[in-house]
Write an enzyme that holds these catalytic residues in place. Structure first.
Site, PDB file in Angstrom:
ATOM      1  N   ASP A  59     -15.512 -10.397  -0.346  1.00 16.27           N
ATOM      2  CA  ASP A  59     -16.520 -10.948   0.560  1.00 16.27           C
ATOM      3  C   ASP A  59     -17.791 -10.126   0.415  1.00 16.27           C
ATOM      4  O   ASP A  59     -17.746  -8.985  -0.080  1.00 16.27           O
ATOM      5  CB  ASP A  59     -16.026 -10.894   2.019  1.00 16.27           C
ATOM      6  CG  ASP A  59     -16.674 -11.950   2.899  1.00 16.27           C
ATOM      7  OD1 ASP A  59     -17.893 -11.857   3.130  1.00 16.27           O
ATOM      8  OD2 ASP A  59     -15.968 -12.872   3.338  1.00 16.27           O
ATOM      9  N   ASN A 107     -12.600 -19.590  -1.843  1.00 13.68           N
ATOM     10  CA  ASN A 107     -12.874 -20.104  -0.512  1.00 13.68           C
ATOM     11  C   ASN A 107     -14.299 -19.848  -0.022  1.00 13.68           C
ATOM     12  O   ASN A 107     -14.762 -20.536   0.887  1.00 13.68           O
ATOM     13  CB  ASN A 107     -11.865 -19.465   0.460  1.00 13.68           C
ATOM     14  CG  ASN A 107     -12.249 -19.626   1.902  1.00 13.68           C
ATOM     15  OD1 ASN A 107     -12.173 -20.716   2.448  1.00 13.68           O
ATOM     16  ND2 ASN A 107     -12.677 -18.527   2.527  1.00 13.68           N
ATOM     17  N   TYR A 173     -24.612 -30.704   1.309  1.00 15.90           N
ATOM     18  CA  TYR A 173     -23.303 -30.085   1.506  1.00 15.90           C
ATOM     19  C   TYR A 173     -22.211 -31.034   0.999  1.00 15.90           C
ATOM     20  O   TYR A 173     -21.286 -30.627   0.296  1.00 15.90           O
ATOM     21  CB  TYR A 173     -23.100 -29.778   2.988  1.00 15.90           C
ATOM     22  CG  TYR A 173     -21.814 -29.055   3.309  1.00 15.90           C
ATOM     23  CD1 TYR A 173     -21.698 -27.687   3.099  1.00 15.90           C
ATOM     24  CD2 TYR A 173     -20.712 -29.742   3.830  1.00 15.90           C
ATOM     25  CE1 TYR A 173     -20.508 -27.015   3.399  1.00 15.90           C
ATOM     26  CE2 TYR A 173     -19.533 -29.084   4.133  1.00 15.90           C
ATOM     27  CZ  TYR A 173     -19.437 -27.721   3.914  1.00 15.90           C
ATOM     28  OH  TYR A 173     -18.267 -27.061   4.196  1.00 15.90           O
ATOM     29  N   LYS A 177     -19.493 -30.375  -2.128  1.00 14.67           N
ATOM     30  CA  LYS A 177     -18.063 -30.470  -1.829  1.00 14.67           C
ATOM     31  C   LYS A 177     -17.409 -31.624  -2.595  1.00 14.67           C
ATOM     32  O   LYS A 177     -16.246 -31.522  -3.016  1.00 14.67           O
ATOM     33  CB  LYS A 177     -17.848 -30.624  -0.326  1.00 14.67           C
ATOM     34  CG  LYS A 177     -18.258 -29.388   0.471  1.00 14.67           C
ATOM     35  CD  LYS A 177     -17.527 -28.132  -0.008  1.00 14.67           C
ATOM     36  CE  LYS A 177     -17.854 -26.920   0.836  1.00 14.67           C
ATOM     37  NZ  LYS A 177     -17.130 -25.702   0.397  1.00 14.67           N
TER      38      LYS A 177
END
Length: 273
Positions: A59, A107, A173, A177
């Protein structure tokens, strides 16, 4: 959390894994989780560790990422997933520390924050495409050699229900996706001969930082927020299953399952790698 608490949590996680032994479905497996410091990533780190995996948390949130890694007796490596070399360095770190990679949960993601009209912002657009699409493409490219070296493995990429349906209020977005969904459906069969399974995760509004700006609207409209643990459990189901090229949708009040595309070839199933 204090250093003493971190140490105690790590010891507890290691002891639980040892007690689980071979009964843990992911015992002996090594997993990478990007965007692992909070939300869906954090819950999935905990679920994978509970299933017996050794987890490398990645992260940009260094403090949060290290805290999650310590909770499961795992490892932390900072990574900007929109940077190809950073993805390669993450995989190299994992191989050096853990001996290889079996699972990659790609992710990390961000909200777009702009549209294609007067509100278009090039920097926001590049940031969203870099995290949400490049992060999956670069992560896959970087981890494939490590998975091949283990004789196969599993990649799960976080898409969204926005990757299966139209989202007029956030078309960019939805676009990135949808791209992740297309990548999963295409790479699933393409990588099958190498015993590498590639699947996508398509949750609706789930507990994570990305829905923070929407919480008021969701509450007013009575839209339930999916617990992060439900998403994490679905990742474990995918990783321990045998499907490839599947796009698992997750909606409140429904059992997670692969989305059934009409009039197109069905995804493949492999013996578990």
């Amino acid at each position: 959390m204090t250093a003493a608490a971190h140490s105690a949590a790590a010891h507890h996680a290691e002891q639980a894994a040892a007690e689980a032994g071979e009964s843990a479905p992911l015992c002996g497996k090594v997993a990478i989780v990007t965007g692992g410091a909070s939300g869906l990533g954090r819950s999935t780190v905990l679920a994978l560790a509970e299933a017996g995996a050794e987890v490398v948390v990645s992260d940009l949130d260094v403090q949060g990422g290290r805290e999650v890694a310590d909770l499961v007796g795992g490892h932390f490596r900072a990574c900007d997933v929109s940077d190809l070399e950073a993805n390669r360095a993450l995989v190299e770190f994992t191989v050096e520390r853990c001996g290889g990679v079996d699972i990659a949960f790609l992710n990390a993601g961000v909200a777009t924050g702009c549209g294609v009209g007067d509100d278009f912002d090039l920097a926001r657009y590049r940031r969203a495409m870099g995290a949400n699409l490049d992060g999956v493409v670069f992560g896959t490219h970087a981890v494939l050699p490590a998975l091949r070296a283990r004789g196969g493995g599993s990649i799960v990429a976080t898409a969204s229900l926005a990757g299966l349906a139209a989202v007029p209020l956030d078309p960019l977005y939805s676009a990135n996706k949808h791209a992740v969904v297309g990548l999963a459906r295409s790479l699933g069969p393409a990588l099958a001969p190498e015993r590498v399974r590639f699947n996508a995760l398509c949750p609706g509004f789930a507990e994570s930082r990305i829905i923070d700006p929407l919480r008021g609207m969701l509450s007013e409209q009575g839209v339930p927020v999916i617990p992060a643990e439900v998403v994490a459990d679905t990742v474990v189901r995918i990783v321990t299953g045998d499907g490839t090229g599947e796009c698992w949708f997750i909606q409140a009040g429904r059992e997670p399952e692969p989305f059934r595309f009409r009039n197109v070839p069905a995804p493949r199933h492999l013996e578990h790698a």
